[in-house]
Motif scaffolding. Sequence first.
Motif, PDB file in Angstrom:
ATOM      1  N   SER A 117      45.209  86.408  84.992  1.00  0.00           N
ATOM      2  CA  SER A 117      43.917  85.752  84.836  1.00  0.00           C
ATOM      3  C   SER A 117      43.922  84.680  83.748  1.00  0.00           C
ATOM      4  CB  SER A 117      42.814  86.771  84.578  1.00  0.00           C
ATOM      5  OG  SER A 117      43.091  87.512  83.420  1.00  0.00           O
ATOM      6  N   ASP A 118      44.739  84.833  82.707  1.00  0.00           N
ATOM      7  CA  ASP A 118      44.800  83.810  81.656  1.00  0.00           C
ATOM      8  C   ASP A 118      45.360  82.502  82.195  1.00  0.00           C
ATOM      9  OD1 ASP A 118      43.733  85.536  79.783  1.00  0.00           O
ATOM     10  OD2 ASP A 118      45.683  86.127  78.975  1.00  0.00           O
ATOM     11  N   ALA A 119      46.432  82.585  82.968  1.00  0.00           N
ATOM     12  CA  ALA A 119      47.027  81.380  83.550  1.00  0.00           C
ATOM     13  C   ALA A 119      46.073  80.737  84.547  1.00  0.00           C
ATOM     14  CB  ALA A 119      48.363  81.704  84.216  1.00  0.00           C
ATOM     15  N   LEU A 120      45.355  81.565  85.308  1.00  0.00           N
ATOM     16  CA  LEU A 120      44.391  81.024  86.266  1.00  0.00           C
ATOM     17  C   LEU A 120      43.260  80.321  85.535  1.00  0.00           C
ATOM     18  CD1 LEU A 120      43.467  80.655  89.181  1.00  0.00           C
ATOM     19  CD2 LEU A 120      42.331  82.881  89.014  1.00  0.00           C
ATOM     20  N   LEU A 121      42.737  80.936  84.507  1.00  0.00           N
ATOM     21  CA  LEU A 121      41.664  80.324  83.724  1.00  0.00           C
ATOM     22  C   LEU A 121      42.104  78.992  83.141  1.00  0.00           C
ATOM     23  CD1 LEU A 121      38.818  80.485  82.569  1.00  0.00           C
ATOM     24  CD2 LEU A 121      39.752  81.795  80.663  1.00  0.00           C
ATOM     25  N   GLU A 122      43.333  78.924  82.654  1.00  0.00           N
ATOM     26  CA  GLU A 122      43.864  77.672  82.107  1.00  0.00           C
ATOM     27  C   GLU A 122      43.946  76.590  83.187  1.00  0.00           C
ATOM     28  OE1 GLU A 122      47.979  76.128  80.097  1.00  0.00           O
ATOM     29  OE2 GLU A 122      47.316  78.163  79.617  1.00  0.00           O
ATOM     30  N   ALA A 123      44.390  76.960  84.379  1.00  0.00           N
ATOM     31  CA  ALA A 123      44.492  75.990  85.482  1.00  0.00           C
ATOM     32  C   ALA A 123      43.110  75.507  85.907  1.00  0.00           C
ATOM     33  CB  ALA A 123      45.228  76.621  86.660  1.00  0.00           C
ATOM     34  N   VAL A 124      42.152  76.422  86.000  1.00  0.00           N
ATOM     35  CA  VAL A 124      40.783  76.051  86.360  1.00  0.00           C
ATOM     36  C   VAL A 124      40.195  75.134  85.290  1.00  0.00           C
ATOM     37  CG1 VAL A 124      38.435  76.929  86.724  1.00  0.00           C
ATOM     38  CG2 VAL A 124      40.374  78.127  87.747  1.00  0.00           C
ATOM     39  N   SER A 125      40.420  75.469  84.029  1.00  0.00           N
ATOM     40  CA  SER A 125      39.889  74.664  82.928  1.00  0.00           C
ATOM     41  C   SER A 125      40.416  73.237  82.961  1.00  0.00           C
ATOM     42  CB  SER A 125      40.240  75.305  81.585  1.00  0.00           C
ATOM     43  OG  SER A 125      39.594  76.539  81.453  1.00  0.00           O
ATOM     44  N   GLY A 126      41.675  73.081  83.336  1.00  0.00           N
ATOM     45  CA  GLY A 126      42.247  71.740  83.425  1.00  0.00           C
ATOM     46  C   GLY A 126      41.532  70.893  84.454  1.00  0.00           C
ATOM     47  N   SER A 127      41.273  71.452  85.621  1.00  0.00           N
ATOM     48  CA  SER A 127      40.573  70.678  86.652  1.00  0.00           C
ATOM     49  C   SER A 127      39.131  70.429  86.240  1.00  0.00           C
ATOM     50  CB  SER A 127      40.650  71.379  88.009  1.00  0.00           C
ATOM     51  OG  SER A 127      39.941  72.590  87.985  1.00  0.00           O
ATOM     52  N   HIS A 128      38.499  71.407  85.597  1.00  0.00           N
ATOM     53  CA  HIS A 128      37.118  71.220  85.153  1.00  0.00           C
ATOM     54  C   HIS A 128      37.008  70.126  84.100  1.00  0.00           C
ATOM     55  CE1 HIS A 128      35.385  75.327  86.599  1.00  0.00           C
ATOM     56  NE2 HIS A 128      35.771  74.545  87.586  1.00  0.00           N
ATOM     57  N   SER A 129      38.004  70.006  83.236  1.00  0.00           N
ATOM     58  CA  SER A 129      37.975  68.954  82.213  1.00  0.00           C
ATOM     59  C   SER A 129      37.946  67.564  82.846  1.00  0.00           C
ATOM     60  CB  SER A 129      39.180  69.075  81.290  1.00  0.00           C
ATOM     61  OG  SER A 129      39.104  70.248  80.541  1.00  0.00           O
ATOM     62  N   TYR A 130      38.817  67.353  83.822  1.00  0.00           N
ATOM     63  CA  TYR A 130      38.815  66.056  84.515  1.00  0.00           C
ATOM     64  C   TYR A 130      37.494  65.837  85.250  1.00  0.00           C
ATOM     65  CZ  TYR A 130      43.817  65.653  83.624  1.00  0.00           C
ATOM     66  OH  TYR A 130      45.043  65.553  83.016  1.00  0.00           O
ATOM     67  N   PHE A 131      37.019  66.878  85.912  1.00  0.00           N
ATOM     68  CA  PHE A 131      35.770  66.774  86.663  1.00  0.00           C
ATOM     69  C   PHE A 131      34.605  66.428  85.734  1.00  0.00           C
ATOM     70  CE2 PHE A 131      31.939  68.912  88.299  1.00  0.00           C
ATOM     71  CZ  PHE A 131      31.730  68.129  89.419  1.00  0.00           C
ATOM     72  N   LEU A 132      34.486  67.140  84.621  1.00  0.00           N
ATOM     73  CA  LEU A 132      33.372  66.886  83.705  1.00  0.00           C
ATOM     74  C   LEU A 132      33.457  65.493  83.086  1.00  0.00           C
ATOM     75  CD1 LEU A 132      32.958  70.342  81.960  1.00  0.00           C
ATOM     76  CD2 LEU A 132      31.409  69.266  83.608  1.00  0.00           C
ATOM     77  N   SER A 133      34.659  64.999  82.880  1.00  0.00           N
ATOM     78  CA  SER A 133      34.811  63.637  82.380  1.00  0.00           C
ATOM     79  C   SER A 133      34.262  62.630  83.389  1.00  0.00           C
ATOM     80  CB  SER A 133      36.286  63.370  82.091  1.00  0.00           C
ATOM     81  OG  SER A 133      36.463  62.042  81.670  1.00  0.00           O
ATOM     82  N   MET A 134      34.516  62.884  84.674  1.00  0.00           N
ATOM     83  CA  MET A 134      33.989  61.991  85.711  1.00  0.00           C
ATOM     84  C   MET A 134      32.471  62.105  85.821  1.00  0.00           C
ATOM     85  SD  MET A 134      36.790  61.941  88.766  1.00  0.00           S
ATOM     86  CE  MET A 134      37.686  63.458  88.529  1.00  0.00           C
ATOM     87  N   VAL A 135      31.939  63.308  85.651  1.00  0.00           N
ATOM     88  CA  VAL A 135      30.489  63.495  85.660  1.00  0.00           C
ATOM     89  C   VAL A 135      29.874  62.723  84.504  1.00  0.00           C
ATOM     90  CG1 VAL A 135      28.600  65.168  85.429  1.00  0.00           C
ATOM     91  CG2 VAL A 135      30.600  65.749  86.830  1.00  0.00           C
ATOM     92  N   ALA A 136      30.465  62.819  83.318  1.00  0.00           N
ATOM     93  CA  ALA A 136      29.952  62.111  82.139  1.00  0.00           C
ATOM     94  C   ALA A 136      29.941  60.608  82.360  1.00  0.00           C
ATOM     95  CB  ALA A 136      30.781  62.466  80.907  1.00  0.00           C
ATOM     96  N   ASP A 137      30.930  60.090  83.075  1.00  0.00           N
ATOM     97  CA  ASP A 137      30.972  58.654  83.355  1.00  0.00           C
ATOM     98  C   ASP A 137      29.779  58.209  84.203  1.00  0.00           C
ATOM     99  OD1 ASP A 137      33.330  58.399  81.933  1.00  0.00           O
ATOM    100  OD2 ASP A 137      34.620  58.407  83.721  1.00  0.00           O
ATOM    101  N   VAL A 138      29.179  59.130  84.946  1.00  0.00           N
ATOM    102  CA  VAL A 138      28.036  58.791  85.804  1.00  0.00           C
ATOM    103  C   VAL A 138      26.709  59.122  85.129  1.00  0.00           C
ATOM    104  CG1 VAL A 138      26.895  59.290  88.017  1.00  0.00           C
ATOM    105  CG2 VAL A 138      29.384  59.050  87.929  1.00  0.00           C
ATOM    106  N   VAL A 139      26.607  60.287  84.486  1.00  0.00           N
ATOM    107  CA  VAL A 139      25.305  60.714  83.945  1.00  0.00           C
ATOM    108  C   VAL A 139      25.223  60.673  82.430  1.00  0.00           C
ATOM    109  CG1 VAL A 139      24.866  62.200  85.932  1.00  0.00           C
ATOM    110  CG2 VAL A 139      25.850  63.193  83.864  1.00  0.00           C
ATOM    111  N   GLY A 140      26.318  60.380  81.748  1.00  0.00           N
ATOM    112  CA  GLY A 140      26.318  60.386  80.297  1.00  0.00           C
ATOM    113  C   GLY A 140      26.706  61.754  79.754  1.00  0.00           C
ATOM    114  N   ASP A 141      26.863  61.823  78.452  1.00  0.00           N
ATOM    115  CA  ASP A 141      27.366  63.047  77.813  1.00  0.00           C
ATOM    116  C   ASP A 141      26.289  64.106  77.578  1.00  0.00           C
ATOM    117  OD1 ASP A 141      29.994  62.129  77.663  1.00  0.00           O
ATOM    118  OD2 ASP A 141      29.610  61.092  75.770  1.00  0.00           O
TER     119      ASP A 141
END
Length: 192
Positions: A117-141
């Motif tokens: 579960s630790d490795a899975l959480l790390e992998a999910v977190s990586g994709s979420h980081s990129y996703f949230l960065s793209m969301v911020a580019d559209v709606v702000g921080d």
Amino acid sequence: MVTRAESAAATRDALLRSASDLLNHGGPDAVTLRAVGARAGVSRGAPYGHFIDKEHLLTQLAIDAWLALAEQLRRLQNDDQLTPATRLKHALLALIEIGRERPHLYSLMFRTPEGDSDALLEAVSGSHSYFLSMVADVVGDREVRRYGALLLSSAHGIASMELSGHLTAEKWDTSGEELVNILISSFQSAPR
């Protein structure tokens, strides 16, 4: 000459490819360590040298899927030819596409892991980081997490409804792509 480490890595890759094939064609029940080893053409005991049990193997498939999605999102985020809204749209559709093309893998990605579960959480977190960065580019921080959660849960809902056959053009007069476009359009006008 192939080293022991190279041979072990090749065996592990063959086992993962075989497990992925079995998962795609028969779901999680089709994935057994014995079946994976037979499909990979390795000794009966080889899968047990790489994976504690079936659940760890399935978790590794989910980890690999999240890592591949993160790489796809990284490439999208760095694509200067696309507008922020278009990048975000493609990010949501990338997740939905996994559900369309590989429904059993998609289900694995969103289940509670019994393996690493630790490795899975790390992998999910990586994709979420990129996703949230793209969301911020559209709606702000300021509201990025709330909007990100809404977008991600909406994409997951679209994928789940498509998988179950409840989201069809005949029934709703729309498509997953059109729903994503509506979401992105509504978020572009969100206060920053």
